[in-house]
Write a protein that holds these residues in place. Structure first.
Motif, PDB file in Angstrom:
ATOM      1  N   GLY A  89       0.807  -1.209   0.000  1.00 24.68           N
ATOM      2  CA  GLY A  89       0.000   0.000   0.000  1.00 24.68           C
ATOM      3  C   GLY A  89       0.839   1.257   0.000  1.00 24.68           C
ATOM      4  O   GLY A  89       2.056   1.234   0.065  1.00 24.68           O
ATOM      5  N   ILE A  90       0.146   2.387  -0.055  1.00 21.61           N
ATOM      6  CA  ILE A  90       0.841   3.664  -0.152  1.00 21.61           C
ATOM      7  C   ILE A  90       1.027   4.341   1.190  1.00 21.61           C
ATOM      8  O   ILE A  90       1.746   5.307   1.288  1.00 21.61           O
ATOM      9  CB  ILE A  90       0.097   4.614  -1.108  1.00 21.61           C
ATOM     10  CG1 ILE A  90      -1.326   4.847  -0.630  1.00 21.61           C
ATOM     11  CG2 ILE A  90       0.150   4.101  -2.510  1.00 21.61           C
ATOM     12  CD1 ILE A  90      -2.069   5.890  -1.418  1.00 21.61           C
ATOM     13  N   GLY A  91       0.379   3.890   2.236  1.00 22.09           N
ATOM     14  CA  GLY A  91       0.528   4.519   3.537  1.00 22.09           C
ATOM     15  C   GLY A  91      -0.438   5.675   3.708  1.00 22.09           C
ATOM     16  O   GLY A  91      -1.109   6.124   2.778  1.00 22.09           O
ATOM     17  N   TRP A  92      -0.470   6.170   4.935  1.00 20.80           N
ATOM     18  CA  TRP A  92      -1.432   7.233   5.211  1.00 20.80           C
ATOM     19  C   TRP A  92      -0.993   8.561   4.625  1.00 20.80           C
ATOM     20  O   TRP A  92      -1.835   9.401   4.289  1.00 20.80           O
ATOM     21  CB  TRP A  92      -1.692   7.343   6.712  1.00 20.80           C
ATOM     22  CG  TRP A  92      -0.510   7.765   7.529  1.00 20.80           C
ATOM     23  CD1 TRP A  92       0.459   6.985   8.047  1.00 20.80           C
ATOM     24  CD2 TRP A  92      -0.196   9.100   7.900  1.00 20.80           C
ATOM     25  NE1 TRP A  92       1.373   7.748   8.721  1.00 20.80           N
ATOM     26  CE2 TRP A  92       1.000   9.052   8.658  1.00 20.80           C
ATOM     27  CE3 TRP A  92      -0.795  10.327   7.688  1.00 20.80           C
ATOM     28  CZ2 TRP A  92       1.594  10.187   9.180  1.00 20.80           C
ATOM     29  CZ3 TRP A  92      -0.197  11.455   8.217  1.00 20.80           C
ATOM     30  CH2 TRP A  92       0.986  11.376   8.954  1.00 20.80           C
ATOM     31  N   GLU A  93       0.312   8.785   4.443  1.00 14.50           N
ATOM     32  CA  GLU A  93       0.760  10.042   3.847  1.00 14.50           C
ATOM     33  C   GLU A  93       0.299  10.156   2.394  1.00 14.50           C
ATOM     34  O   GLU A  93      -0.153  11.204   1.948  1.00 14.50           O
ATOM     35  CB  GLU A  93       2.282  10.152   3.893  1.00 14.50           C
ATOM     36  CG  GLU A  93       2.860  10.225   5.275  1.00 14.50           C
ATOM     37  CD  GLU A  93       3.301   8.867   5.791  1.00 14.50           C
ATOM     38  OE1 GLU A  93       3.005   7.846   5.128  1.00 14.50           O
ATOM     39  OE2 GLU A  93       3.938   8.825   6.843  1.00 14.50           O
ATOM     40  N   GLY A  94       0.414   9.074   1.663  1.00 11.65           N
ATOM     41  CA  GLY A  94      -0.045   9.069   0.274  1.00 11.65           C
ATOM     42  C   GLY A  94      -1.549   9.213   0.175  1.00 11.65           C
ATOM     43  O   GLY A  94      -2.071   9.880  -0.725  1.00 11.65           O
ATOM     44  N   GLY A  95      -2.271   8.594   1.106  1.00  9.94           N
ATOM     45  CA  GLY A  95      -3.731   8.706   1.123  1.00  9.94           C
ATOM     46  C   GLY A  95      -4.196  10.121   1.374  1.00  9.94           C
ATOM     47  O   GLY A  95      -5.145  10.606   0.741  1.00  9.94           O
ATOM     48  N   ILE A  96      -3.524  10.802   2.292  1.00 12.69           N
ATOM     49  CA  ILE A  96      -3.885  12.201   2.573  1.00 12.69           C
ATOM     50  C   ILE A  96      -3.620  13.071   1.350  1.00 12.69           C
ATOM     51  O   ILE A  96      -4.414  13.959   1.027  1.00 12.69           O
ATOM     52  CB  ILE A  96      -3.112  12.717   3.799  1.00 12.69           C
ATOM     53  CG1 ILE A  96      -3.659  12.065   5.058  1.00 12.69           C
ATOM     54  CG2 ILE A  96      -3.185  14.229   3.904  1.00 12.69           C
ATOM     55  CD1 ILE A  96      -2.924  12.424   6.314  1.00 12.69           C
ATOM     56  N   GLY A  97      -2.537  12.805   0.642  1.00 14.96           N
ATOM     57  CA  GLY A  97      -2.241  13.576  -0.572  1.00 14.96           C
ATOM     58  C   GLY A  97      -3.291  13.383  -1.645  1.00 14.96           C
ATOM     59  O   GLY A  97      -3.713  14.342  -2.304  1.00 14.96           O
ATOM     60  N   ILE A  98      -3.742  12.146  -1.837  1.00 12.50           N
ATOM     61  CA  ILE A  98      -4.766  11.859  -2.857  1.00 12.50           C
ATOM     62  C   ILE A  98      -6.091  12.504  -2.479  1.00 12.50           C
ATOM     63  O   ILE A  98      -6.762  13.118  -3.325  1.00 12.50           O
ATOM     64  CB  ILE A  98      -4.904  10.341  -3.045  1.00 12.50           C
ATOM     65  CG1 ILE A  98      -3.635   9.790  -3.698  1.00 12.50           C
ATOM     66  CG2 ILE A  98      -6.134   9.994  -3.870  1.00 12.50           C
ATOM     67  CD1 ILE A  98      -3.572   8.291  -3.761  1.00 12.50           C
ATOM     68  N   VAL A  99      -6.497  12.384  -1.219  1.00 12.20           N
ATOM     69  CA  VAL A  99      -7.765  12.982  -0.781  1.00 12.20           C
ATOM     70  C   VAL A  99      -7.714  14.495  -0.924  1.00 12.20           C
ATOM     71  O   VAL A  99      -8.684  15.113  -1.385  1.00 12.20           O
ATOM     72  CB  VAL A  99      -8.076  12.564   0.672  1.00 12.20           C
ATOM     73  CG1 VAL A  99      -9.216  13.368   1.254  1.00 12.20           C
ATOM     74  CG2 VAL A  99      -8.385  11.083   0.736  1.00 12.20           C
ATOM     75  N   THR A 100      -6.600  15.116  -0.574  1.00 11.69           N
ATOM     76  CA  THR A 100      -6.468  16.567  -0.711  1.00 11.69           C
ATOM     77  C   THR A 100      -6.594  16.998  -2.166  1.00 11.69           C
ATOM     78  O   THR A 100      -7.270  17.986  -2.480  1.00 11.69           O
ATOM     79  CB  THR A 100      -5.111  17.026  -0.147  1.00 11.69           C
ATOM     80  OG1 THR A 100      -5.018  16.627   1.216  1.00 11.69           O
ATOM     81  CG2 THR A 100      -4.947  18.530  -0.259  1.00 11.69           C
TER      82      THR A 100
END
Length: 82
Positions: A43-54
């Motif tokens: 997976g991409i991790g929570w940092e990558g997830g926050i970037g995509i959602v933003t």
């Protein structure tokens, strides 16, 4: 008063009372193995997830503002004069 340091050995080659000649090579090798190992999680991790959602929220906000400008003022880029 302040404590005084213990006296240093007079001769250059003399050993101090804190000699460290009893260290084992196996202890050094185990410390190297305990070093940070790479994570095997997927997976991409929570940092990558926050970037995509933003990114998605910013795109949605731009489209909402453009819709508002197009329907109310006739100046939108995508919804002009609807």
């Amino acid at each position: 008063m302040a404590r005084q340091r213990p006296a240093r050995p007079a001769a250059r080659g003399a050993r101090s009372s804190r000699s460290t000649t009893s260290r084992k090579p196996a202890a050094r090798a185990s410390k190297k193995k305990e070093a940070e190992e790479p994570s095997e999680e997927g997976g991409i991790g929570w940092e990558g997830g926050i970037g995509i959602v933003t990114c998605l929220v910013l795109i949605a906000a731009i489209l909402m503002i453009d819709y508002h400008m197009g329907t109310n003022y006739g100046e939108g880029m995508f919804w002009k004069n609807n």
